[in-house]
Design a protein around this motif. Structure first.
Motif, PDB file in Angstrom:
ATOM      1  N   THR A 401     -23.104  -8.360  41.246  1.00  0.00           N
ATOM      2  CA  THR A 401     -23.459  -7.126  40.548  1.00  0.00           C
ATOM      3  C   THR A 401     -24.313  -6.201  41.399  1.00  0.00           C
ATOM      4  OG1 THR A 401     -23.469  -8.419  38.500  1.00  0.00           O
ATOM      5  CG2 THR A 401     -24.410  -6.210  38.399  1.00  0.00           C
ATOM      6  N   GLY A 402     -25.219  -6.771  42.184  1.00  0.00           N
ATOM      7  CA  GLY A 402     -26.170  -5.952  42.930  1.00  0.00           C
ATOM      8  C   GLY A 402     -25.744  -5.609  44.337  1.00  0.00           C
ATOM      9  N   PHE A 403     -24.583  -6.083  44.785  1.00  0.00           N
ATOM     10  CA  PHE A 403     -24.097  -5.708  46.110  1.00  0.00           C
ATOM     11  C   PHE A 403     -22.576  -5.707  46.196  1.00  0.00           C
ATOM     12  CE2 PHE A 403     -22.715  -6.575  50.464  1.00  0.00           C
ATOM     13  CZ  PHE A 403     -23.335  -5.524  51.130  1.00  0.00           C
ATOM     14  N   LEU A 404     -21.952  -6.867  46.030  1.00  0.00           N
ATOM     15  CA  LEU A 404     -20.538  -7.019  46.354  1.00  0.00           C
ATOM     16  C   LEU A 404     -19.659  -6.044  45.587  1.00  0.00           C
ATOM     17  CD1 LEU A 404     -18.939 -10.526  46.941  1.00  0.00           C
ATOM     18  CD2 LEU A 404     -17.605  -8.573  46.218  1.00  0.00           C
ATOM     19  N   SER A 405     -19.836  -5.974  44.278  1.00  0.00           N
ATOM     20  CA  SER A 405     -18.992  -5.097  43.470  1.00  0.00           C
ATOM     21  C   SER A 405     -19.239  -3.618  43.752  1.00  0.00           C
ATOM     22  CB  SER A 405     -19.184  -5.405  41.982  1.00  0.00           C
ATOM     23  OG  SER A 405     -18.385  -4.562  41.186  1.00  0.00           O
ATOM     24  N   PRO A 406     -20.491  -3.127  43.719  1.00  0.00           N
ATOM     25  CA  PRO A 406     -20.694  -1.693  43.979  1.00  0.00           C
ATOM     26  C   PRO A 406     -20.342  -1.267  45.407  1.00  0.00           C
ATOM     27  CG  PRO A 406     -22.802  -2.828  43.712  1.00  0.00           C
ATOM     28  CD  PRO A 406     -21.740  -3.783  43.289  1.00  0.00           C
ATOM     29  N   ILE A 407     -20.570  -2.130  46.387  1.00  0.00           N
ATOM     30  CA  ILE A 407     -20.237  -1.775  47.769  1.00  0.00           C
ATOM     31  C   ILE A 407     -18.722  -1.647  47.941  1.00  0.00           C
ATOM     32  CG2 ILE A 407     -20.076  -2.800  50.076  1.00  0.00           C
ATOM     33  CD1 ILE A 407     -22.636  -1.349  49.818  1.00  0.00           C
ATOM     34  N   ARG A 408     -17.972  -2.576  47.344  1.00  0.00           N
ATOM     35  CA  ARG A 408     -16.515  -2.494  47.436  1.00  0.00           C
ATOM     36  C   ARG A 408     -15.989  -1.265  46.690  1.00  0.00           C
ATOM     37  NH1 ARG A 408     -13.803  -7.507  48.902  1.00  0.00           N
ATOM     38  NH2 ARG A 408     -12.093  -7.065  47.462  1.00  0.00           N
ATOM     39  N   SER A 409     -16.610  -0.939  45.560  1.00  0.00           N
ATOM     40  CA  SER A 409     -16.185   0.245  44.812  1.00  0.00           C
ATOM     41  C   SER A 409     -16.532   1.527  45.557  1.00  0.00           C
ATOM     42  CB  SER A 409     -16.840   0.248  43.428  1.00  0.00           C
ATOM     43  OG  SER A 409     -16.403  -0.840  42.646  1.00  0.00           O
ATOM     44  N   PHE A 410     -17.651   1.532  46.260  1.00  0.00           N
ATOM     45  CA  PHE A 410     -18.075   2.727  46.995  1.00  0.00           C
ATOM     46  C   PHE A 410     -17.179   2.967  48.211  1.00  0.00           C
ATOM     47  CE2 PHE A 410     -20.570   4.592  50.483  1.00  0.00           C
ATOM     48  CZ  PHE A 410     -20.904   5.825  49.920  1.00  0.00           C
ATOM     49  N   GLY A 412     -14.238   1.254  49.031  1.00  0.00           N
ATOM     50  CA  GLY A 412     -12.807   1.073  48.836  1.00  0.00           C
ATOM     51  C   GLY A 412     -12.246   1.635  47.551  1.00  0.00           C
ATOM     52  N   GLY A 413     -13.125   1.998  46.601  1.00  0.00           N
ATOM     53  CA  GLY A 413     -12.653   2.543  45.333  1.00  0.00           C
ATOM     54  C   GLY A 413     -11.964   1.535  44.444  1.00  0.00           C
ATOM     55  N   ILE A 414     -12.213   0.229  44.700  1.00  0.00           N
ATOM     56  CA  ILE A 414     -11.563  -0.829  43.930  1.00  0.00           C
ATOM     57  C   ILE A 414     -12.605  -1.860  43.529  1.00  0.00           C
ATOM     58  CG2 ILE A 414      -9.867  -2.710  44.023  1.00  0.00           C
ATOM     59  CD1 ILE A 414      -8.255  -1.041  45.989  1.00  0.00           C
ATOM     60  N   ASP A 419      -9.072  -3.240  40.070  1.00  0.00           N
ATOM     61  CA  ASP A 419      -8.850  -1.994  39.345  1.00  0.00           C
ATOM     62  C   ASP A 419      -9.418  -0.814  40.137  1.00  0.00           C
ATOM     63  OD1 ASP A 419      -7.810  -3.429  37.144  1.00  0.00           O
ATOM     64  OD2 ASP A 419      -9.854  -3.819  36.440  1.00  0.00           O
ATOM     65  N   PRO A 420      -8.744   0.339  40.125  1.00  0.00           N
ATOM     66  CA  PRO A 420      -9.303   1.530  40.784  1.00  0.00           C
ATOM     67  C   PRO A 420     -10.625   1.932  40.122  1.00  0.00           C
ATOM     68  CG  PRO A 420      -6.980   1.826  40.262  1.00  0.00           C
ATOM     69  CD  PRO A 420      -7.422   0.585  39.543  1.00  0.00           C
ATOM     70  N   THR A 421     -11.697   1.900  40.896  1.00  0.00           N
ATOM     71  CA  THR A 421     -13.022   2.240  40.377  1.00  0.00           C
ATOM     72  C   THR A 421     -13.790   3.004  41.447  1.00  0.00           C
ATOM     73  OG1 THR A 421     -12.976   0.114  39.204  1.00  0.00           O
ATOM     74  CG2 THR A 421     -15.048   1.326  39.156  1.00  0.00           C
ATOM     75  N   PHE A 459     -11.892  -7.193  52.162  1.00  0.00           N
ATOM     76  CA  PHE A 459     -12.549  -5.888  52.160  1.00  0.00           C
ATOM     77  C   PHE A 459     -11.865  -4.945  53.143  1.00  0.00           C
ATOM     78  CE2 PHE A 459     -15.791  -2.930  53.713  1.00  0.00           C
ATOM     79  CZ  PHE A 459     -16.272  -2.414  52.528  1.00  0.00           C
ATOM     80  N   HIS A 460     -11.498  -5.471  54.308  1.00  0.00           N
ATOM     81  CA  HIS A 460     -10.845  -4.650  55.330  1.00  0.00           C
ATOM     82  C   HIS A 460      -9.556  -4.030  54.785  1.00  0.00           C
ATOM     83  CE1 HIS A 460      -8.929  -3.589  59.206  1.00  0.00           C
ATOM     84  NE2 HIS A 460     -10.154  -3.609  59.703  1.00  0.00           N
ATOM     85  N   THR A 461      -8.880  -4.743  53.913  1.00  0.00           N
ATOM     86  CA  THR A 461      -7.618  -4.255  53.337  1.00  0.00           C
ATOM     87  C   THR A 461      -7.864  -3.174  52.297  1.00  0.00           C
ATOM     88  OG1 THR A 461      -6.564  -6.405  53.718  1.00  0.00           O
ATOM     89  CG2 THR A 461      -5.533  -4.939  52.098  1.00  0.00           C
ATOM     90  N   ILE A 462      -8.862  -3.351  51.438  1.00  0.00           N
ATOM     91  CA  ILE A 462      -9.066  -2.371  50.357  1.00  0.00           C
ATOM     92  C   ILE A 462      -9.597  -1.039  50.879  1.00  0.00           C
ATOM     93  CG2 ILE A 462      -9.476  -4.235  48.696  1.00  0.00           C
ATOM     94  CD1 ILE A 462     -12.425  -3.262  48.597  1.00  0.00           C
TER      95      ILE A 462
END
Length: 683
Positions: A401-410, A412-414, A419-421, A459-462
């Motif tokens: 919640t505090g890194f992995l998800s928001p960093i990937r969304s920022f 990669g937008g996923i 899901d596109p986020t 991550f490199h792919t997204i």
């Protein structure tokens, strides 16, 4: 302003910064810095709790400098618990010494009402977490797909050399998740010199205990390392090699459930006394069954029967017995250094998560009895703060919640579910700040941060294979608060996409070790090594507080602060440079680093009154130019500063001179496109 940002609230008159968050600082006093009003008009109290009842203590004004006022108060603790929570009440007085406005300041920021208890600041008076973990850089390994002692992978009878990546078309009709590929712990041991050479000093192994599947989450025997990985002897050998390289080992413990092939459950009826088919089984009470005879399972997997921790038999086997599972592997001759507990939020009684926090505490206590300095992390599918904010529980968690998800969304937008986020920098700041609210600084430093792991897409792919964004994200990973963790293959760079190396794909370990997989891969390995050295060079990265200082559409920035060391990190994911108005965003850094301990009382009538928004709401200032901080910026300019840039803009003398000139001027900072800039002081 909030604990983790310098953005002032539009309807509130002050900026505040509380410094009593870094570890190894005396917890006898709380210090609060305030700007935006004359100190003589401020009446500030610290509110603490004893047995859940709040108590107010007036803070003492101890001096002003550059329009910043310092207030201090002793911390009076509730001695019955290690975790101590508190907040601040700030009253503004008029000329008649009457209160004309009141605000409250907590970990959530400023508010017009007293904060909820879970929003308060929190510290631990006695730090129970292993200090070695703070300096660790972790490398996560899926043993079956990482390295084989034979020198090659064996996939369904076909040998694949590891001196180059395996082409995706060669594995077109093979489901790698369903078969063993030959990776083993002796292969891991042979790769330790390589792992150490890129800066990692701890390995984290996904499940290794005997199980029918290739992923080993369906444990068949907690007392045996899977023969595919070399058995118990291979773990002993790995431990010996790791000690030679001064490396730690973490194991993944699937303590919430067993596999259905475990003799305790025995779906295949191999023993004739398994719990599934025999109501008189000695193992029947390890699981929970419905009246229809169906067993409760984990994550809707029929082959993952849940353990029932209300059972004495389960407790004795898992944590209470002399040779309980959680203890056994922490002791010699295996001597691992910690556990990552799988499905930590699901562990509990009667087929549910009932008494979850108690059972987690019992597992942690047992582990620490066997190895006082072990690290115990949890993997939580839900909000983990209920556990990490309680005494005697896990040291930290996989920081979804505090890194992995928001960093990937920022970047990669996923999101984690694919899901596109699309996230803006402001979304990321909000998400990360709200997650950290109320969590003690000591725990925040034990959160395990990743860009990838074996459960999610690469991550490199997204991010579309953008090597500059990848490098910028790696810089965030190593400068973020918490423990950085590289997942096997993260350093492959463009090879991930070219050869379609998925999260559970085969790693060309011989080529990786020799650093000749590809030009881009070698560059990525070099950047990881450089970032590891940078992290070790400044304790602000491993032990410091983290505060967001700016955030916008495609950018954000934060500072790391610890004693007399600091770093400023600026991130831009867009394809054009971004100019950020500095204003007073560096107020926390300047105040905590340069405000002298012996600063005197400033008796001028209007000190600081014109810096921020007037209480009346009239003539509201639309911009904050950072007035009054000029003297502190002059002190900042005397620091020996190191500037590094990761991404499309590389570090060079011209760039370093340009960004330092902007920084010292205190007006505007330019963040180059698709880059992360790290400015840190040297001592």
């Amino acid at each position: 302003m909030r604990q983790n940002t310098s953005s002032p609230r539009a309807s509130l008159p002050f900026q505040c910064f509380h410094t009593c968050t870094a570890p190894d600082v005396s917890h006898t006093n709380a210090v609060l810095f305030v700007r935006g009003a004359n100190h003589s008009r401020l009446k500030i109290s610290i509110v603490t709790f004893t047995e859940n009842e709040d108590h107010q203590n007036l803070m003492t004004y101890t001096g002003s400098y550059s329009g910043i006022h310092r207030f201090e108060a002793p911390l009076s603790a509730d001695k019955s618990r290690n975790l101590f929570i508190y907040y601040f009440k700030i009253a503004l007085m008029n000329e008649e010494n009457k209160v004309v406005d009141v605000v409250w300041y907590s970990s959530l920021g400023m508010s017009r009402e007293p904060p909820l208890m879970q929003h308060c600041y929190s510290i631990e008076f006695f730090n129970p977490h292993p200090q070695w973990a703070l300096d660790s850089i972790v490398y996560q390994i899926l043993p079956d797909k990482f390295a084989a002692s034979s020198g090659y992978f064996n996939v369904d009878g076909t040998k694949y050399d590891a001196t180059e990546p395996v082409k995706a078309k060669d594995l077109e009709f093979v489901d790698l998740d369903e078969i063993h590929c030959g990776g083993d712990l002796d292969g891991v041991g042979a790769m330790l010199p390589y792992i150490r050479s890129i800066g990692c000093d701890t390995i984290y192994l996904t499940p290794v205990f005997k199980a029918p599947s290739a992923n080993k989450y369906d444990t068949e025997d907690y007392d045996m390392v899977d023969p595919h990985f070399g058995g118990n002897g291979a773990l002993k050998r790995l431990r010996t090699v790791a000690l030679g390289y001064e490396m730690k080992i973490l194991l993944h413990g699937t303590f919430n459930h067993t596999g259905d092939a475990h003799p305790w459950f025995d779906r295949q009826e191999r023993t004739g006394k398994g719990a599934l088919r025999h109501k008189d089984s000695p193992y029947r009470d390890l699981y929970t069954f419905t009246s229809e005879g169906d067993v409760y399972v984990s994550d809707n997997h029929p082959n993952y029967p849940k353990l029932d921790y209300s059972s004495y038999t389960t407790q004795h086997a898992m944590f209470d017995g002399t040779n309980a599972i959680v203890k056994k592997w922490l002791r010699a001759p295996y001597g691992i250094d910690g556990w990552v507990i799988d499905d930590a939020n699901q562990i509990g009684d009667n087929g549910s998560a009932k008494n979850n926090i108690t059972r987690l505490s019992q597992l942690c206590k047992s582990a620490r009895e066997a190895h006082l300095d072990c690290l115990v992390l949890g993997e939580f599918a839900s909000d983990p703060r209920y556990a990490i904010s309680s005494d005697g529980n896990v040291d930290g968690t996989i920081n979804y919640t505090g890194f992995l998800s928001p960093i990937r969304s920022f970047f990669g937008g996923i999101n984690l579910d694919g899901d596109p986020t699309p996230y803006s920098g402001e979304d990321l700041r909000r998400c990360c700040e709200e997650f950290s609210v109320g969590v003690s600084q000591h725990v925040k430093l034990c959160l395990l941060n990743q860009l990838d792991n074996n459960r999610i897409s690469r991550f490199h792919t997204i991010i579309g294979g953008d090597k500059y964004l990848y490098q910028a994200a790696l810089a965030c990973l190593f400068t973020w608060r918490g423990i950085p963790c590289i997942y096997q293959g993260d350093e492959l760079g463009d090879v991930i996409d070219k050869y379609q190396v998925g999260p559970r794909g085969l790693i060309p370990f011989n080529a990786l070790k020799d650093r000749h997989v590809s030009v881009n891969s070698a560059e990525t390995q070099g950047i990881i090594s450089e970032l590891a050295s940078l992290r070790h060079s400044n304790p602000a990265f491993s032990r410091g507080s983290m505060l967001f200082i700016c955030a916008g559409g495609a950018y954000f920035g934060y500072t790391r602060l610890f004693e007399d060391r600091f770093a400023i990190v600026l991130v831009n994911a867009s394809r054009q440079q971004i100019k950020v108005e500095q204003g007073s965003m560096l107020f926390p850094l300047l105040a905590s680093m340069y405000m002298p301990e012996d600063c005197g009382t400033d008796n001028s009538a209007d000190t600081g009154e014109d810096l921020l928004i007037p209480l009346s709401g009239r003539n509201v200032r639309r911009s904050d130019h950072g007035e009054g901080l000029e003297g502190l910026y002059e002190l900042l300019s005397r620091e020996k500063l190191n500037v590094k840039s990761y991404g499309s803009t590389k570090t060079n003398p011209e760039f370093e001179a340009k960004i330092l000139k902007e920084l010292f001027a205190g007006k505007q900072l330019t963040i180059p496109p698709r880059s992360t800039v790290v400015i840190s002081n040297k001592k």
